[in-house]
Design an enzyme around this catalytic site. Structure first.
Site, PDB file in Angstrom:
ATOM      1  N   SER A  50       2.022  -0.477  15.792  1.00  0.00           N
ATOM      2  CA  SER A  50       1.228  -1.506  16.474  1.00  0.00           C
ATOM      3  C   SER A  50       1.792  -1.896  17.831  1.00  0.00           C
ATOM      4  O   SER A  50       1.063  -2.459  18.652  1.00  0.00           O
ATOM      5  CB  SER A  50       1.123  -2.759  15.597  1.00  0.00           C
ATOM      6  OG  SER A  50       2.410  -3.275  15.293  1.00  0.00           O
ATOM      7  N   ASP A 335       2.738 -12.823  19.371  1.00  0.00           N
ATOM      8  CA  ASP A 335       2.352 -13.290  18.042  1.00  0.00           C
ATOM      9  C   ASP A 335       3.576 -13.229  17.129  1.00  0.00           C
ATOM     10  O   ASP A 335       4.710 -13.248  17.609  1.00  0.00           O
ATOM     11  CB  ASP A 335       1.160 -12.483  17.494  1.00  0.00           C
ATOM     12  CG  ASP A 335       1.452 -10.993  17.346  1.00  0.00           C
ATOM     13  OD1 ASP A 335       2.649 -10.606  17.413  1.00  0.00           O
ATOM     14  OD2 ASP A 335       0.507 -10.199  17.162  1.00  0.00           O
ATOM     15  N   HIS A 338       4.896  -9.177  17.842  1.00  0.00           N
ATOM     16  CA  HIS A 338       4.795  -8.348  19.040  1.00  0.00           C
ATOM     17  C   HIS A 338       5.141  -9.093  20.323  1.00  0.00           C
ATOM     18  O   HIS A 338       4.855 -10.289  20.436  1.00  0.00           O
ATOM     19  CB  HIS A 338       3.371  -7.782  19.160  1.00  0.00           C
ATOM     20  CG  HIS A 338       2.909  -7.078  17.927  1.00  0.00           C
ATOM     21  ND1 HIS A 338       2.143  -7.703  16.963  1.00  0.00           N
ATOM     22  CD2 HIS A 338       3.121  -5.809  17.491  1.00  0.00           C
ATOM     23  CE1 HIS A 338       1.898  -6.842  15.981  1.00  0.00           C
ATOM     24  NE2 HIS A 338       2.483  -5.690  16.267  1.00  0.00           N
TER      25      HIS A 338
END
Length: 370
Positions: A50, A335, A338
């Site tokens: 991600s 977040d 990340h």
């Protein structure tokens, strides 16, 4: 049948474009990318999780998605599937190389694929069973298979030797390993922790990683950029699990054997795979420097997410339509897991032209010029 013919035509054009670029590079003139820019390499292929996924999970039955606002709040075009408020690290690297932004494999077609493809997938790991709590994801083995399937289409029409010549000039960016800890070893519904100690697990991961990178080499990759894992004990999700507001030394020490093993692995691969060049981005060192000197870099918030809920805004990650912090460039974390675009750009620039304290044995700019 028309659809198959169209795809074959698109990939044929793609490979012809790469071969033209290679010839131009050999004449000491960089090939032109979109908009007349000069690119340092013909293309970049991206594999990872991600941190660098840009939309491959959007159409999967997955809980690991970021194709909703406020993700992409600072990205031209809004939410795309990037787990950031804006650019990821590979977005900035592509621009520094003179390439356009590399499209996600799931949605790429035709001219979009001329400069490379991004195969990364949120929740993916080195191990196939990593990230199963999120249901749909594309593990590293499958990402390699997707790349291989792409090559099958190319070689059916053009022949392997020409493709190999083209791929040898391209960059292959690989960033794996974080989820094998966060969404495997540290998950209570996995038995991994009871089966392996830290060193044994690192050995297992790097044994598999070695095979995967060697597989990419056998498919034609020669120039590798391997991103290390960061200080995972310092992310908001981990901070939120403790009463103290400091990094978890336990988690950071857990991951350390993996980082050490990866360094040894890359040294061996450089020695044993003819014509290859593997470089390592030391994300851990970058994060350590950033957390120590954050004010010098223009940041003011180092221990909570810009978008999230609960302690450190890390207990629940950024939800759809949630209002994020207004001063995003001052936050290290976007977040629960990340970095912000500001950190991604900072780290990309260090990896591109930095010294051996953050990228070695050479940096990305030097690798591209080989």
């Amino acid at each position: 049948m028309a659809y198959i013919e169209l795809r074959v035509f698109s990939w044929t054009i793609f490979v012809v474009f790469l071969l033209v670029n290679v010839a131009t590079c050999q004449d000491a003139l960089a090939p032109e990318a979109a908009g007349g820019r000069k690119s340092l390499v013909p293309a970049m292929f991206i594999f990872g999780d991600s941190l660098i996924d840009n939309g491959n999970n959007n159409n999967l039955p997955s809980f690991a998605k970021a194709n909703y606002f406020p993700y992409g709040i600072d990205f031209d075009g809004g939410p795309t599937g990037r787990f950031s408020n804006g650019y990821t690290m590979v977005d900035e690297i592509a621009e520094l190389l003179g390439l356009p932004l590399i499209p996600a494999h799931s949605g790429a077609s035709g001219d979009q694929m001329h400069f490379g493809v991004n195969f990364a997938s949120a929740a993916a790991g080195i191990l196939d069973n990593t990230g199963r709590n999120f249901v749909g994801r594309i593990p590293f083995n499958q990402q390699i298979k997707n790349f291989e399937n792409t090559l099958d289409e190319i070689t059916d029409n053009l022949g392997a030797p020409d493709v190999a010549q083209a791929l040898a000039k391209c960059l292959f960016f690989v960033g794996m390993g974080s989820n094998d800890y966060l969404n495997n070893y540290l998950m209570p519904n996995y038995d991994t922790k009871s089966r392996y100690n830290a060193q044994q697990y690192a050995n297992l991961l790097v044994q598999q990683y070695n095979q995967q990178l060697t597989r990419l080499y056998s498919l034609g990759a020669r120039k590798f950029v391997v991103g290390g894992v960061g200080l995972m004990g310092c992310i908001p999700s981990i901070l939120a699990q403790s009463n103290s507001n400091v990094c978890s030394e336990e988690v950071n020490q857990l991951v350390l054997p993996f980082s050490n093993n990866v360094n040894s692995m890359l040294s061996n691969l450089n020695s044993n795979l003819p014509g290859s060049k593997f470089i390592y981005i030391d994300i851990k060192n970058m994060f350590q420097d950033l957390l120590t000197n954050y004010r010098r870099y223009g940041f003011s918030v180092i221990n909570k997410g810009c978008c999230g809920i609960g302690k450190n805004r890390g207990q629940i990650t950024c939800l759809p339509l949630q209002t994020p912090c207004p001063n995003r460039n001052q936050y290290i974390f976007w977040d629960a897991f990340h970095p912000t675009e500001a950190v991604n750009i900072l780290f990309a620039r260090k990896a591109f032209s930095g010294g051996p304290d953050v990228v070695y044995p050479i940096n990305i700019q030097q690798l591209a010029s080989l």
